[in-house]
Design an enzyme around this catalytic site. Structure first.
Site, short mmCIF file in Angstrom:
data_model
loop_
_atom_site.label_atom_id
_atom_site.label_comp_id
_atom_site.label_asym_id
_atom_site.label_seq_id
_atom_site.Cartn_x
_atom_site.Cartn_y
_atom_site.Cartn_z
N ASN A 1 0.83 -1.21 0.00
CA ASN A 1 0.00 0.00 0.00
C ASN A 1 0.86 1.25 0.00
O ASN A 1 1.94 1.28 0.57
CB ASN A 1 -0.97 -0.01 1.19
CG ASN A 1 -0.41 0.71 2.41
OD1 ASN A 1 -0.49 1.94 2.52
ND2 ASN A 1 0.20 -0.05 3.33
N PHE B 1 -1.74 8.29 4.18
CA PHE B 1 -2.52 8.94 5.25
C PHE B 1 -3.78 9.62 4.74
O PHE B 1 -4.05 10.78 5.07
CB PHE B 1 -1.67 9.99 6.01
CG PHE B 1 -0.55 9.43 6.85
CD1 PHE B 1 -0.41 8.08 7.09
CD2 PHE B 1 0.39 10.29 7.42
CE1 PHE B 1 0.63 7.58 7.86
CE2 PHE B 1 1.43 9.82 8.20
CZ PHE B 1 1.56 8.46 8.42
N SER C 1 5.63 5.27 8.53
CA SER C 1 4.97 5.03 7.25
C SER C 1 5.95 5.36 6.14
O SER C 1 6.58 6.43 6.16
CB SER C 1 3.72 5.89 7.11
OG SER C 1 3.30 5.85 5.77
N ASN D 1 5.05 6.06 3.22
CA ASN D 1 4.27 6.73 2.16
C ASN D 1 4.09 8.22 2.35
O ASN D 1 3.38 8.86 1.58
CB ASN D 1 2.91 6.04 2.04
CG ASN D 1 3.07 4.57 1.74
OD1 ASN D 1 3.90 4.19 0.92
ND2 ASN D 1 2.32 3.73 2.44
N THR D 2 4.69 8.77 3.40
CA THR D 2 4.72 10.22 3.57
C THR D 2 6.19 10.62 3.43
O THR D 2 7.00 10.21 4.28
CB THR D 2 4.16 10.64 4.94
OG1 THR D 2 2.77 10.30 4.98
CG2 THR D 2 4.31 12.13 5.19
N LYS E 1 5.66 4.11 16.86
CA LYS E 1 5.59 2.94 15.94
C LYS E 1 6.75 3.01 14.96
O LYS E 1 6.92 4.02 14.27
CB LYS E 1 4.24 2.95 15.20
CG LYS E 1 4.09 1.75 14.26
CD LYS E 1 2.67 1.59 13.78
CE LYS E 1 2.54 0.41 12.83
NZ LYS E 1 1.15 0.23 12.38
N ASN F 1 5.84 -1.43 11.47
CA ASN F 1 5.05 -1.00 10.31
C ASN F 1 5.40 -1.89 9.10
O ASN F 1 6.01 -2.94 9.26
CB ASN F 1 5.37 0.47 10.01
CG ASN F 1 4.17 1.22 9.46
OD1 ASN F 1 3.51 0.73 8.55
ND2 ASN F 1 3.88 2.39 10.01
#
Ligand SMILES: Cc1cc2nc3c(=O)[nH]c(=O)nc-3n(C[C@H](O)[C@H](O)[C@H](O)COP(=O)(O)O)c2cc1C
Length: 371
Positions: A145, A149, A210, A212-213, A252, A281
């Site tokens: 994925n 966010f 994450s 993805n940021t 996390k 994660n």
């Protein structure tokens, strides 16, 4: 939509008349579990994100109609455990990212989760990355994925959590920074979310991991995370005095950390007084899925292929933290044996996400009962 609700309501009335509560719980769980492979086959024909929204909507409908009420967590799913000063009804939680908005808590709670972590939530709502951004790697029981966010913002998240009615377990808020907030100001975003979540959260998890940021994982650097932890712990102390309750603060982390990095971060967490750690994660590593047509998609890989790496990271953290900072183990758990291995590696609690998509509520119930 209304016909569906009426039909469900009639089934509920019928079942109430003919069976006692224990029989109803077992009957509906058996039906639910038997139907899951069928439902999954249908859902897996849809685009992954469409299927996600459809199943979350179906869960909310089943809750609203009273159907899920028939399988309200039975006593066998409750074996309380105290971690970070919080009472968890069992050791199995839902990892962040599935209920990003916090609007499906009651329905998910009915399936047996003792803890639901909502989010990641940022101060302002944001749409996330362009679609498609969610991919199944079915033969690996995995997902890639790059959602980025997508979430309704902290105010909506707090409102949603306040309107949950039946869930008696632990609700964690997973918080992040908005994409357009530069890392120098990231602490401000985390502070906004911490302050707003504090009165209603059981714990707050700071997402530093994450993929993805852009740049978010830089906050996992020893210096950056020490600064952030100091600011957040100060605010936590102030909020504890203001609200008369202690809400644990967790970080996390990613599974893509080398041993020296884990050692340095552990030092930071111990000296900064972190209350709990969530490991881990998703991973950027594609070794375990090499050759799959989707392997090159950008984003974080979750599910079975991340288990080994994630558990190794958990074990390394546990060797430094001992029993001083409890760890929630997440990453690739797809069986009872996997969950037990996380606990052997040092986890006090576990969470799942990807295996819930592939295996459905049967696994939740098994983990709740057996761990
Ligand atoms: C589609 C998807 C979205 C996710 N979104 C988030 C998120 O918003 N915040 C977060 O901390 N973790 C997020 N995660 C990571 C999970 O919480 C979990 O740490 C990771 O998937 C490993 O667990 P699993 O192998 O059981 O899925 C997401 C995972 C998936 C598959």
């Amino acid at each position: 939509m209304h016909d569906g609700v009426n039909l469900c309501t009639n089934c509920v009335i019928l079942a109430h008349q003919r069976f006692d509560k224990g029989q109803r719980v077992n009957l509906f769980l058996a039906v639910f579990n038997a139907l899951y492979p069928l439902a999954r086959a249908g859902l897996f024909r849809l685009d992954a994100e469409v299927a996600h929204h459809a199943s979350m909507a179906a869960l909310r409908l089943a809750e609203k109609s009273g159907l899920l009420g028939l399988i309200s967590p039975s006593d066998e799913l409750v074996s309380p455990v105290e971690v970070m000063g919080l009472k968890f009804p069992n050791r199995i939680g839902l990892a962040a990212g599935l209920d990003k908005e916090g609007n499906t808590i009651d329905a998910l709670g009915r399936l047996g989760f003792g803890c639901i972590e909502i989010g990641t939530i940022t101060p302002r709502p944001q749409a996330g990355n362009p679609k498609p951004r969610l991919f199944r790697l079915i033969d690996h029981e995995a997902i890639i994925n790059r959602m980025g966010f997508n979430n309704p913002g902290i105010d909506a998240g707090v409102r949603n959590v306040c309107s949950a009615k039946s869930f008696g377990g632990v609700v964690g808020f997973n918080i992040g920074k908005n994409k357009d907030t530069p890392n120098e100001n990231a602490a401000d975003d985390y502070l906004i979310c911490l302050r707003k979540a504090y009165p209603v959260a059981d714990y707050v998890a700071v997402n530093l991991s994450s993929p993805n940021t852009p740049g978010l994982r830089d906050l996992q650097g020893a210096e950056a995370s020490a600064r952030l932890l100091e600011v957040l712990k100060k605010e936590q102390a102030r909020l504890a005095a203001e609200h008369g309750k202690q809400v644990p603060l967790l970080f996390k982390v990613a599974p893509d950390l080398d041993e020296a990095h884990v050692r340095d971060l552990s030092q930071v967490f111990l000296s900064g007084g972190l209350d709990g750690l969530i490991a881990t994660n998703t991973t950027l590593d594609r070794d375990r899925v090499a050759g799959h047509p989707r392997a090159a998609e950008a984003g974080g890989l979750s599910g079975r292929p991340v288990f080994e790496k994630s558990t190794a990271t958990l074990q390394q953290f546990a060797s430094h933290l001992g029993s001083r900072i409890p760890i929630i183990g997440v990453g690739g758990i797809s069986s009872l044996e996997d969950a037990r291995e996380k606990i052997r590696a040092g986890a006090s609690l576990v969470q799942i996400y990807t295996s819930f998509i592939y295996q459905g509520p049967r696994l939740v119930k098994e983990l709740a009962r057996e761990l």
